[in-house]
Design a protein around this motif. Sequence first.
Motif, PDB file in Angstrom:
ATOM      1  N   GLU A  37      -9.193  19.715  41.711  1.00 42.64           N
ATOM      2  CA  GLU A  37      -9.178  19.120  43.337  1.00 42.64           C
ATOM      3  C   GLU A  37     -10.550  19.293  43.769  1.00 42.64           C
ATOM      4  O   GLU A  37     -11.248  18.673  44.619  1.00 42.64           O
ATOM      5  CB  GLU A  37      -8.283  19.876  43.921  1.00 42.64           C
ATOM      6  CG  GLU A  37      -8.069  19.526  45.472  1.00 42.64           C
ATOM      7  CD  GLU A  37      -7.122  20.499  46.069  1.00 42.64           C
ATOM      8  OE1 GLU A  37      -6.787  20.320  47.541  1.00 42.64           O
ATOM      9  OE2 GLU A  37      -6.196  21.240  45.514  1.00 42.64           O
ATOM     10  N   LEU A  38     -11.162  20.610  43.575  1.00 47.58           N
ATOM     11  CA  LEU A  38     -12.643  20.845  43.950  1.00 47.58           C
ATOM     12  C   LEU A  38     -13.627  19.626  43.521  1.00 47.58           C
ATOM     13  O   LEU A  38     -14.436  19.217  44.372  1.00 47.58           O
ATOM     14  CB  LEU A  38     -12.963  22.147  43.835  1.00 47.58           C
ATOM     15  CG  LEU A  38     -14.541  22.638  44.157  1.00 47.58           C
ATOM     16  CD1 LEU A  38     -14.567  22.687  45.714  1.00 47.58           C
ATOM     17  CD2 LEU A  38     -14.676  24.090  43.483  1.00 47.58           C
ATOM     18  N   LYS A  39     -13.441  19.669  42.401  1.00 41.12           N
ATOM     19  CA  LYS A  39     -14.468  18.543  41.596  1.00 41.12           C
ATOM     20  C   LYS A  39     -14.294  17.292  42.203  1.00 41.12           C
ATOM     21  O   LYS A  39     -15.308  16.499  42.517  1.00 41.12           O
ATOM     22  CB  LYS A  39     -14.321  18.602  39.994  1.00 41.12           C
ATOM     23  CG  LYS A  39     -14.684  19.655  39.504  1.00 41.12           C
ATOM     24  CD  LYS A  39     -14.138  19.439  37.840  1.00 41.12           C
ATOM     25  CE  LYS A  39     -14.461  20.459  36.935  1.00 41.12           C
ATOM     26  NZ  LYS A  39     -14.346  20.368  35.478  1.00 41.12           N
ATOM     27  N   GLU A  40     -12.968  16.919  42.485  1.00 42.09           N
ATOM     28  CA  GLU A  40     -12.628  15.673  43.118  1.00 42.09           C
ATOM     29  C   GLU A  40     -13.461  15.436  44.670  1.00 42.09           C
ATOM     30  O   GLU A  40     -13.767  14.464  44.970  1.00 42.09           O
ATOM     31  CB  GLU A  40     -11.295  15.245  43.143  1.00 42.09           C
ATOM     32  CG  GLU A  40     -10.998  13.886  43.620  1.00 42.09           C
ATOM     33  CD  GLU A  40      -9.287  13.547  43.633  1.00 42.09           C
ATOM     34  OE1 GLU A  40      -8.984  12.651  44.148  1.00 42.09           O
ATOM     35  OE2 GLU A  40      -8.607  14.331  43.235  1.00 42.09           O
ATOM     36  N   ASN A  41     -13.261  16.692  45.508  1.00 43.86           N
ATOM     37  CA  ASN A  41     -13.539  16.582  46.732  1.00 43.86           C
ATOM     38  C   ASN A  41     -15.398  16.734  46.827  1.00 43.86           C
ATOM     39  O   ASN A  41     -15.633  15.834  47.609  1.00 43.86           O
ATOM     40  CB  ASN A  41     -13.163  17.949  47.460  1.00 43.86           C
ATOM     41  CG  ASN A  41     -11.642  17.854  47.921  1.00 43.86           C
ATOM     42  OD1 ASN A  41     -11.115  16.816  48.026  1.00 43.86           O
ATOM     43  ND2 ASN A  41     -11.281  18.851  47.940  1.00 43.86           N
ATOM     44  N   LEU A  42     -15.759  17.190  45.872  1.00 41.81           N
ATOM     45  CA  LEU A  42     -17.471  17.174  45.684  1.00 41.81           C
ATOM     46  C   LEU A  42     -17.756  16.037  45.269  1.00 41.81           C
ATOM     47  O   LEU A  42     -18.842  15.418  45.884  1.00 41.81           O
ATOM     48  CB  LEU A  42     -17.701  18.437  44.842  1.00 41.81           C
ATOM     49  CG  LEU A  42     -17.589  19.805  45.484  1.00 41.81           C
ATOM     50  CD1 LEU A  42     -17.878  20.974  44.193  1.00 41.81           C
ATOM     51  CD2 LEU A  42     -18.381  20.204  46.688  1.00 41.81           C
ATOM     52  N   ALA A  43     -17.084  15.156  44.595  1.00 40.35           N
ATOM     53  CA  ALA A  43     -17.556  13.972  44.081  1.00 40.35           C
ATOM     54  C   ALA A  43     -17.375  12.903  45.216  1.00 40.35           C
ATOM     55  O   ALA A  43     -18.296  12.403  45.222  1.00 40.35           O
ATOM     56  CB  ALA A  43     -16.584  13.572  42.852  1.00 40.35           C
ATOM     57  N   GLY A  44     -16.303  13.234  46.182  1.00 40.18           N
ATOM     58  CA  GLY A  44     -16.158  12.354  47.168  1.00 40.18           C
ATOM     59  C   GLY A  44     -17.304  12.517  48.259  1.00 40.18           C
ATOM     60  O   GLY A  44     -17.931  11.441  48.808  1.00 40.18           O
ATOM     61  N   ILE A  45     -17.648  13.868  48.507  1.00 41.25           N
ATOM     62  CA  ILE A  45     -18.836  14.078  49.365  1.00 41.25           C
ATOM     63  C   ILE A  45     -20.107  13.310  48.841  1.00 41.25           C
ATOM     64  O   ILE A  45     -20.938  12.959  49.588  1.00 41.25           O
ATOM     65  CB  ILE A  45     -19.152  15.665  49.480  1.00 41.25           C
ATOM     66  CG1 ILE A  45     -17.751  16.291  50.282  1.00 41.25           C
ATOM     67  CG2 ILE A  45     -20.384  15.999  50.022  1.00 41.25           C
ATOM     68  CD1 ILE A  45     -17.637  17.682  50.234  1.00 41.25           C
ATOM     69  N   ARG A  46     -20.355  13.602  47.339  1.00 39.85           N
ATOM     70  CA  ARG A  46     -21.590  13.091  47.053  1.00 39.85           C
ATOM     71  C   ARG A  46     -21.475  11.623  46.987  1.00 39.85           C
ATOM     72  O   ARG A  46     -22.569  11.022  47.485  1.00 39.85           O
ATOM     73  CB  ARG A  46     -21.797  13.562  45.507  1.00 39.85           C
ATOM     74  CG  ARG A  46     -23.071  12.780  44.783  1.00 39.85           C
ATOM     75  CD  ARG A  46     -23.051  13.534  43.399  1.00 39.85           C
ATOM     76  NE  ARG A  46     -24.208  12.866  42.873  1.00 39.85           N
ATOM     77  CZ  ARG A  46     -24.775  11.931  42.267  1.00 39.85           C
ATOM     78  NH1 ARG A  46     -23.749  11.008  42.165  1.00 39.85           N
ATOM     79  NH2 ARG A  46     -25.938  11.434  41.786  1.00 39.85           N
ATOM     80  N   GLY A  47     -20.489  11.057  46.616  1.00 43.64           N
ATOM     81  CA  GLY A  47     -20.268   9.453  46.808  1.00 43.64           C
ATOM     82  C   GLY A  47     -20.504   8.973  48.248  1.00 43.64           C
ATOM     83  O   GLY A  47     -21.321   8.048  48.522  1.00 43.64           O
ATOM     84  N   SER A  48     -19.909   9.535  49.148  1.00 44.29           N
ATOM     85  CA  SER A  48     -20.292   9.218  50.669  1.00 44.29           C
ATOM     86  C   SER A  48     -21.637   9.336  51.148  1.00 44.29           C
ATOM     87  O   SER A  48     -22.267   8.563  51.520  1.00 44.29           O
ATOM     88  CB  SER A  48     -19.245  10.131  51.542  1.00 44.29           C
ATOM     89  OG  SER A  48     -17.890   9.516  51.344  1.00 44.29           O
ATOM     90  N   ALA A  49     -22.159  10.598  50.711  1.00 45.32           N
ATOM     91  CA  ALA A  49     -23.843  10.755  50.835  1.00 45.32           C
ATOM     92  C   ALA A  49     -24.545   9.734  50.227  1.00 45.32           C
ATOM     93  O   ALA A  49     -25.480   9.150  51.034  1.00 45.32           O
ATOM     94  CB  ALA A  49     -24.303  12.109  50.270  1.00 45.32           C
ATOM     95  N   VAL A  50     -24.467   9.305  48.942  1.00 43.44           N
ATOM     96  CA  VAL A  50     -25.183   8.283  48.180  1.00 43.44           C
ATOM     97  C   VAL A  50     -25.020   7.223  48.817  1.00 43.44           C
ATOM     98  O   VAL A  50     -25.889   6.377  49.394  1.00 43.44           O
ATOM     99  CB  VAL A  50     -24.692   8.274  46.693  1.00 43.44           C
ATOM    100  CG1 VAL A  50     -25.477   6.951  46.285  1.00 43.44           C
ATOM    101  CG2 VAL A  50     -25.381   9.436  46.247  1.00 43.44           C
ATOM    102  N   GLU A  51     -23.759   6.682  49.452  1.00 42.55           N
ATOM    103  CA  GLU A  51     -23.419   5.497  50.210  1.00 42.55           C
ATOM    104  C   GLU A  51     -24.352   5.298  51.419  1.00 42.55           C
ATOM    105  O   GLU A  51     -24.771   4.190  51.787  1.00 42.55           O
ATOM    106  CB  GLU A  51     -21.910   5.213  50.297  1.00 42.55           C
ATOM    107  CG  GLU A  51     -21.380   3.947  50.664  1.00 42.55           C
ATOM    108  CD  GLU A  51     -20.159   3.756  51.101  1.00 42.55           C
ATOM    109  OE1 GLU A  51     -19.686   2.705  51.556  1.00 42.55           O
ATOM    110  OE2 GLU A  51     -19.486   4.679  50.404  1.00 42.55           O
TER     111      GLU A  51
END
Length: 456
Positions: A277-291
Motif C-alpha cells: 500500500e505504501l509503495k502504491e501511494n508513493l508511486a501515485g505521488i511520483r506519477g502525479s508529480a511527473v505529470e
Amino acid sequence: MHRVSQGGWKSRGPRLWAAVRGIPHTLRADLWTVARDPLPRLRWLGRLPHAHVVLAAVLMGWLNAVQGEGDFGPATMTSVLVLAALQSGAVVLALSRPVPAWWLSTIALFLARNVGSLKVSHAPLWSWSIPGISLHALVLFLLALRVRPRIAAEALGFSLLAAVAALVFVTPAPEPTLPGAAAPVLQTSAQDVTIVQDVVTFTLAVVVGTSLRGRRVARTQLVEQEVLTAGERARRTLLEERNRIARELHDVVAHHMSVISIQAQVAPHLVKDPTDELKENLAGIRGSAVEALTELRRVLGVLRSEEALADGVRHTPQPTLGRLDELVGTVRGAGLRVTTEITGEVRPLSPGVELSAFRIVQEALSNALRHAPGAKVRVALGYRSGGLTIRVANTAPDRPAPPSPGAGHGLLGMHERTAMLGGELATGPTPDGGYEVTAILPTQAAQPADPREPAP
C-alpha cells in the motif's frame, strides 16, 4: 452574350425599381424629423458660434426687412417683417434643431416672393433678397455641420427646387412700358442668372459645412482610435509582464515538483520491508508529480519566447534575496549611491516570495538609476513573523534625467508580483522631491502577523 445581358438587365431591374420606390421613404426618414442636434464645439471658433450666429441672424434679418420694404412697399410691411423674423429665427433654431430650421427657412423664402408686387429693377436678378439668401445659406451651413452628407445634399436639392419654383410660379409680371420706350430685360435671362447665383451660394455653404463636419468626424475617430490603441498597448504590456512572471515562477515550481518526484521514488528504499500500500501511494505521488511537471513544461513552451531568452539564460537559477549584495554592488558600479538596512531575523522565505522581493528591489533600483541620476537610495528590508516589508526610497536627483526611451514595465511588474502573493504595494513621490516604493509581502497567507509587532 445577348442572353446574359438580358438576364443581367432583368436581375437588375427589380433592384433598381425597389431603390426608386424607396426614395420617398429615405427622404422622409432623413428630412422629416424634429430631433435635437446641438451645434458641437468647434476648435476654430471655441464658444463663439452661438453668440455670433445670433448676432448675424439679427443683423441680416434687419437688413432683410429694410430691403423688403424697399422692394414691396409699405403696404406689405407686416408680411415682410413676419417673413424676415421667421428667416432670422430659423438661423437661431438651427443651433439646436437643424432640420426643422431648414424647413422653416425654405418655406419663408418661398413665401417671400409672393408678398406683393416688386418695385425695383434689381429684384428679378435674385430669387430672394441678398440678406434672405445669406440667412438661408447660413442655415444650410449649420445643417451640413451636423448631418450626414446625403442629408445635406437632399436639403440642398430641395432648396434649389424652391428657388426655381419661386422664379417660375410666383415671378411678378413685368411693368408696362410706354410706347416707344426700350424693351425690358428678358425674364428668361434674368431667371438663368438667378438660378446660377442661388446654386453657387447654397452649394458653397453645404460644401464648406460638409468639409468641416468630415474633419471633425475624422478627428473624433482618430481620438477614439488612439484611446483604443493605448488601452490595447496597456493590455499587451500587462500580459507580457504576467508572462515574464509566469516564466520565472515556472522554474521555482518545477524545481519543487522534481524534488517531490525524486523523494517519492527514493522513499520505498528508505523503509525496511515497505508495504504494498505504501509503495502504491508513493508511486501515485511520483506519477502525479511527473505529470504536473510535464504540464508545466508544456505551458512554459507556450509562454516562453525563444528569441528573447538564450539557452544559458533560460536555465539560470532564479535569484533570491541572498543575491541582494550582488545586485547592490552592480548598481553602485553604475554610479548610484545605495545603502542597505535589514531589520528582524533573517530567514529563508518561500521561493515565490524570495523571487518577488528580489525583482521588486531590482526594478526600484533600476527606476532610480534611470530617472534619478545622482540621487541617494536607501534599501530597507524588514523581516516580520507574518511577512516581509520592502522599502526603496531615493532622494531628489542632482541633474535632469535623460529622456526615457518608452514606457517601461517596472511599476506594473511590482504591482503584479505583489498582488500575486496577496500583498500590498505603495509607490509615489516624497516631499523632498524623491520617490519611494513600499511593498508588504505576506509569507504565510493563512497566519496573521503578531499583533505585538509594530505596523510597518
